[in-house]
Design a protein around this motif. Structure first.
Motif, short mmCIF file in Angstrom:
data_model
loop_
_atom_site.label_atom_id
_atom_site.label_comp_id
_atom_site.label_asym_id
_atom_site.label_seq_id
_atom_site.Cartn_x
_atom_site.Cartn_y
_atom_site.Cartn_z
N LEU A 33 -9.03 19.37 4.34
CA LEU A 33 -7.77 19.32 4.50
C LEU A 33 -7.30 18.28 4.55
CD1 LEU A 33 -4.95 21.07 4.58
CD2 LEU A 33 -5.46 21.40 6.85
N ALA A 34 -7.93 17.20 5.55
CA ALA A 34 -7.41 15.80 5.68
C ALA A 34 -7.48 15.04 4.40
CB ALA A 34 -8.22 15.29 6.65
N ILE A 35 -8.67 15.28 3.72
CA ILE A 35 -8.97 14.62 2.21
C ILE A 35 -7.60 14.90 1.33
CG2 ILE A 35 -10.32 14.65 0.36
CD1 ILE A 35 -12.54 14.84 2.48
N VAL A 36 -7.21 16.34 1.15
CA VAL A 36 -6.29 16.56 0.22
C VAL A 36 -4.83 16.00 0.61
CG1 VAL A 36 -5.07 18.82 -0.62
CG2 VAL A 36 -7.50 18.74 -0.35
N SER A 37 -4.77 16.18 1.90
CA SER A 37 -3.35 15.54 2.51
C SER A 37 -3.27 13.93 2.34
CB SER A 37 -3.24 15.82 3.92
OG SER A 37 -3.31 17.13 4.26
N THR A 38 -4.52 13.53 2.13
CA THR A 38 -4.42 11.83 2.18
C THR A 38 -4.25 11.60 0.46
OG1 THR A 38 -5.95 11.55 4.04
CG2 THR A 38 -5.88 9.83 2.34
N ILE A 39 -4.87 12.57 -0.19
CA ILE A 39 -4.63 12.31 -1.54
C ILE A 39 -3.02 12.55 -1.97
CG2 ILE A 39 -5.16 13.30 -4.05
CD1 ILE A 39 -7.69 14.25 -3.01
N ALA A 40 -2.38 13.54 -1.34
CA ALA A 40 -1.08 13.67 -1.60
C ALA A 40 -0.24 12.38 -1.01
CB ALA A 40 -0.66 14.98 -0.84
N VAL A 42 -1.32 9.16 -0.84
CA VAL A 42 -1.43 8.17 -1.38
C VAL A 42 -0.62 8.26 -2.85
CG1 VAL A 42 -3.26 7.01 -2.77
CG2 VAL A 42 -3.67 7.52 -0.37
N ASP A 43 -0.62 9.56 -3.21
CA ASP A 43 0.19 9.48 -4.65
C ASP A 43 1.48 9.48 -4.38
OD1 ASP A 43 0.55 10.43 -7.36
OD2 ASP A 43 1.14 12.55 -6.57
N GLU A 44 2.02 9.92 -3.16
CA GLU A 44 3.26 9.75 -2.95
C GLU A 44 3.97 8.41 -2.64
OE1 GLU A 44 6.41 10.78 0.64
OE2 GLU A 44 5.05 12.12 0.08
N LEU A 45 3.17 7.76 -1.83
CA LEU A 45 3.56 6.07 -1.47
C LEU A 45 3.02 5.23 -2.53
CD1 LEU A 45 2.33 6.17 2.20
CD2 LEU A 45 4.75 6.62 1.34
N PHE A 46 2.03 5.50 -3.42
CA PHE A 46 1.45 4.23 -4.15
C PHE A 46 1.48 4.79 -5.70
CE2 PHE A 46 -0.74 3.62 0.10
CZ PHE A 46 -0.01 2.51 0.44
N ALA A 62 -10.24 1.39 6.05
CA ALA A 62 -10.28 0.14 5.34
C ALA A 62 -10.84 0.77 3.94
CB ALA A 62 -11.25 -0.81 5.96
N ASP A 63 -11.89 1.69 4.00
CA ASP A 63 -12.53 2.30 2.92
C ASP A 63 -11.32 2.90 1.75
OD1 ASP A 63 -14.91 1.35 3.94
OD2 ASP A 63 -15.60 3.40 4.67
N ILE A 64 -10.59 3.53 2.58
CA ILE A 64 -9.50 4.21 1.81
C ILE A 64 -8.41 3.15 1.14
CG2 ILE A 64 -7.49 5.86 1.84
CD1 ILE A 64 -8.73 7.22 4.28
N GLN A 65 -8.17 2.18 1.99
CA GLN A 65 -7.47 1.06 1.42
C GLN A 65 -8.01 0.47 0.25
OE1 GLN A 65 -6.68 -0.46 5.49
NE2 GLN A 65 -4.89 -1.09 4.57
N ALA A 66 -9.71 0.13 0.55
CA ALA A 66 -10.22 -0.49 -0.64
C ALA A 66 -10.14 0.59 -2.06
CB ALA A 66 -11.60 -0.68 -0.45
N LEU A 67 -10.07 1.86 -2.02
CA LEU A 67 -9.89 2.74 -3.21
C LEU A 67 -8.62 2.71 -3.67
CD1 LEU A 67 -11.67 6.08 -2.18
CD2 LEU A 67 -12.52 4.69 -3.75
N ILE A 68 -7.45 2.39 -2.92
CA ILE A 68 -6.12 2.49 -3.49
C ILE A 68 -5.97 1.13 -4.00
CG2 ILE A 68 -3.78 2.09 -2.76
CD1 ILE A 68 -4.58 3.95 -0.18
N GLU A 69 -6.66 0.15 -3.65
CA GLU A 69 -6.63 -1.23 -4.29
C GLU A 69 -7.19 -1.26 -5.58
OE1 GLU A 69 -4.54 -3.77 -3.61
OE2 GLU A 69 -3.56 -2.57 -2.07
N ALA A 70 -8.56 -0.42 -5.70
CA ALA A 70 -9.25 -0.45 -6.98
C ALA A 70 -8.29 0.31 -7.87
CB ALA A 70 -10.60 0.14 -6.58
N LYS A 71 -7.56 1.11 -7.45
CA LYS A 71 -6.72 2.06 -8.58
C LYS A 71 -5.55 1.38 -8.97
CE LYS A 71 -9.18 6.03 -9.05
NZ LYS A 71 -9.30 6.69 -10.25
N ARG A 72 -5.07 0.34 -8.28
CA ARG A 72 -3.66 -0.14 -8.56
C ARG A 72 -3.72 -1.15 -10.01
NH1 ARG A 72 -0.63 -2.01 -3.32
NH2 ARG A 72 1.01 -0.58 -3.73
#
Length: 72
Positions: A33-40, A42-46, A62-72
């Motif tokens: 549930l936390a993973i699905v919520s985090t996906i939503a 990140v999609d909303e904010l970034f 920090a791992d999540i932030q690295a994933l976000i940066e890799a996708k930007r």
């Protein structure tokens, strides 16, 4: 990242001050549930769509932030 941290705090039901790059996700209820919520979140904010399997492998904020940066 402040809004991202606020969103994570809401997902994990903890104080925003506790959300840092070093926060260990397993200690705050990192489940499907936390993973699905985090996906939503990140999609909303970034406007970035993260892969659920990759996100599930994250152990810290920090791992999540690295994933976000890799996708930007």
């Amino acid at each position: 990242m402040e809004r991202f941290y606020e969103g994570l705090a809401e997902i994990f039901e903890i104080d925003t001050a506790q959300v840092t790059p070093e926060l260990v996700l397993a200690e705050v209820g990192w489940d499907s549930l936390a993973i699905v919520s985090t996906i939503a979140l990140v999609d909303e904010l970034f406007d970035v769509m993260l892969n659920g399997k990759a996100l599930a492998q994250c152990s810290t904020v920090a791992d999540i932030q690295a994933l976000i940066e890799a996708k930007r």
